[in-house]
Motif scaffolding. Structure first.
Motif, short mmCIF file in Angstrom:
data_model
loop_
_atom_site.label_atom_id
_atom_site.label_comp_id
_atom_site.label_asym_id
_atom_site.label_seq_id
_atom_site.Cartn_x
_atom_site.Cartn_y
_atom_site.Cartn_z
N VAL A 228 0.32 -1.15 -0.59
CA VAL A 228 -0.13 -0.31 -0.05
C VAL A 228 1.06 1.36 0.31
CG1 VAL A 228 -2.24 -0.59 1.34
CG2 VAL A 228 -0.42 0.05 2.84
N GLY A 229 2.17 1.00 -0.59
CA GLY A 229 2.59 1.91 -0.82
C GLY A 229 3.92 2.01 0.65
N LYS A 230 5.37 2.72 0.00
CA LYS A 230 6.63 2.61 0.95
C LYS A 230 6.37 3.27 2.75
CE LYS A 230 10.16 -0.39 0.21
NZ LYS A 230 9.88 -1.72 0.53
N ASP A 231 7.19 2.73 3.69
CA ASP A 231 6.45 2.77 4.63
C ASP A 231 7.32 5.12 5.55
OD1 ASP A 231 6.30 0.65 5.71
OD2 ASP A 231 8.23 0.00 5.06
N ASP A 232 8.05 4.87 4.47
CA ASP A 232 9.28 6.23 4.46
C ASP A 232 8.84 7.09 5.93
OD1 ASP A 232 8.26 5.64 1.91
OD2 ASP A 232 6.32 6.63 1.67
N PRO A 233 9.82 6.62 6.75
CA PRO A 233 10.65 6.15 8.21
C PRO A 233 10.72 7.83 8.25
CG PRO A 233 11.98 5.27 6.79
CD PRO A 233 11.19 5.70 6.27
N VAL A 234 10.26 7.34 9.93
CA VAL A 234 10.88 9.42 10.38
C VAL A 234 12.14 8.78 11.70
CG1 VAL A 234 9.34 10.59 9.39
CG2 VAL A 234 9.07 9.50 11.86
N MET A 235 13.08 9.55 11.84
CA MET A 235 14.30 9.16 13.14
C MET A 235 14.12 10.67 13.53
SD MET A 235 17.60 7.27 12.91
CE MET A 235 18.80 8.98 11.00
N ILE A 236 13.86 10.07 15.06
CA ILE A 236 14.48 11.47 16.18
C ILE A 236 16.08 11.36 16.35
CG2 ILE A 236 14.67 13.20 18.31
CD1 ILE A 236 11.51 12.33 17.99
#
Ligand code: 13P
Ligand code: 13P
Ligand code: MG
Ligand code: MG
Ligand code: MG
Ligand code: MG
Length: 383
Positions: A228-236
């Motif tokens: 359903v699309g890539k996860d496209d992650p975030v990080m702090i």
């Protein structure tokens, strides 16, 4: 205690999967402004990388707060509404559930959250990626917190010298483990070198007993059971004063390492560090990219952002990424540009297997054994 939350979702792409429409950004900013006025949030900033909107927020409710998660869910409903009105691509793409229930776990939007006692000066970096998966943070987190050739502080800062503890998730079996580094670096690398399955979720300073980094770790395809699309992650990443310096946290991205994602989520391509005005993947829906926003958190307020990859010192990485992209693209539908069969997000293989089932013939030789001949039985197969 202050909580820094990045909650993100793709609620529609402009044009195709490349960017977020300005009207959607405006809507998210309006919602965030209301939440600050009402006292829900201390502060907030709306950003995007590619077609994913990130709500970067400070508040006092801790991680996994129903209040904060439902606010983000409602905001993404509102931006989806605009995407639908404008006929944007994949409107509501990452909202996999019909109704909100408690928190966002398993619902589609990704989130990275860190709760901390603010230090006298609290520099943080918020990394946002598009067209890749959460394991994309494994290599830089390893370098930032465990590799002395990247991070001088591991050797020369007394507060960093004892090392860091890495919490790693097995996304397939929903299990977690903590590795004590540097002692267990080799053990950990065996796992995190396979980033489609094993993902670093958080990193803790052993000396300060503080969490220094957190990532979004959901795999959309594992939640939805299909692509359903890539996860496209975030990080702090929190920096300085016994944690890696800002420059040490950015340094791994000077090497445009290869990640999985890009076109149809099904290709290896270089990870391109860009300034926020270049966070719009176009070429072959890539190359996958990362932006970094720097803030000083002060009394919960987010002083910033600074656009951290808007630095010509990353031009070499960008040039190199262009060359790697040319090289990989020339492989067309061949591995290693295309992902191995088991990791493909899009595949026709199931259909082809059915269609060709009776056309595949065995390559084993058919030989008549003496016993068969005597008994009149058919040919026996020998491999
Ligand atoms: P300052 O001496 O400017 O505080 O810098 C310390 C540091 O961590 C640089 O990487
Ligand atoms: P997104 O996850 O960014 O929507 O990408 C989907 C895709 O398949 C792009 O080719
Ligand atoms: Mg999209
Ligand atoms: Mg995206
Ligand atoms: Mg996506
Ligand atoms: Mg100084």
């Amino acid at each position: 205690m202050t909580t820094l939350s990045i909650i993100k979702a793709d609620t529609g792409g402009f044009v195709g999967h490349g960017a977020v429409h300005p009207d959607m950004m405006d809507e998210a900013r309006r919602e965030l402004g209301r939440a600050i006025d009402s006292g829900l949030l201390i502060d907030g900033h709306v950003a995007n990388c590619g077609d994913d909107i990130s709500l970067i927020m400070t508040h006092t409710y801790g991680a996994d707060s129903a209040l904060i998660h439902s606010f983000a869910w409602d905001t993404f409903q509102a931006t989806t509404h605009i995407a639908k009105e404008l006929g944007l691509y994949g409107a509501g793409q990452d909202l996999l559930s019909d109704a909100f229930s408690g928190n966002l776990r398993g619902m589609g939007p990704g989130y990275a959250e860190l709760e901390f006692q603010e230090r006298p000066s609290e520099p943080v970096l918020c990394f946002l990626a598009d067209k890749t998966e959460p394991g994309a943070w494994n290599l830089p987190l390893y370098k930032i917190f465990a590799d002395p050739f990247n991070t001088a502080g591991l050797v020369i800062d007394t507060k960093m010298h004892t090392g860091f503890a890495f919490e790693v998730y097995d996304l397939q079996q929903e299990k977690r483990i903590t590795f004590d580094c540097p002692a267990e670096v080799y053990d950990m690398l065996m796992y995190i070198g396979a980033p489609s399955r094993y993902v670093i979720h958080s990193v803790r300073s052993k000396t300060l007993d503080e969490t220094a980094a957190a990532t979004s770790t959901q795999r959309l395809s594992l939640i939805a059971g299909k692509y359903v699309g890539k996860d496209d992650p975030v990080m702090i990443v929190r920096c300085q004063s016994g944690l890696p310096a800002v420059g040490e946290a950015l340094e791994p991205f000077a090497f445009p390492y290869t990640v999985a994602g890009c076109m149809r989520g099904s290709h290896h391509a270089p990870f391109l560090p860009v300034s926020t005005d270049h966070g719009h993947p176009s070429r072959f829906d890539g190359p996958p990219r990362v932006v970094a926003l720097g803030f000083q958190i002060h009394d919960g307020k987010m002083i910033g952002p600074r656009d951290m990859f808007a630095d010509p010192a990353f031009d070499r990485a960008r040039d190199q990424a262009g060359e790697i992209m040319d090289y990989l693209r020339r492989h067309g539908p061949f591995e290693p540009h295309r992902l191995p069969l088991e990791d493909l997000e899009y595949t026709t293989m199931a259909e082809l297997t059915k269609r060709h089932a009776d056309r595949w013939t065995s390559m084993t030789t058919e030989v008549m054994t003496t016993e068969d001949a005597e008994s009149g039985a058919g040919a026996a197969r020998v491999g």
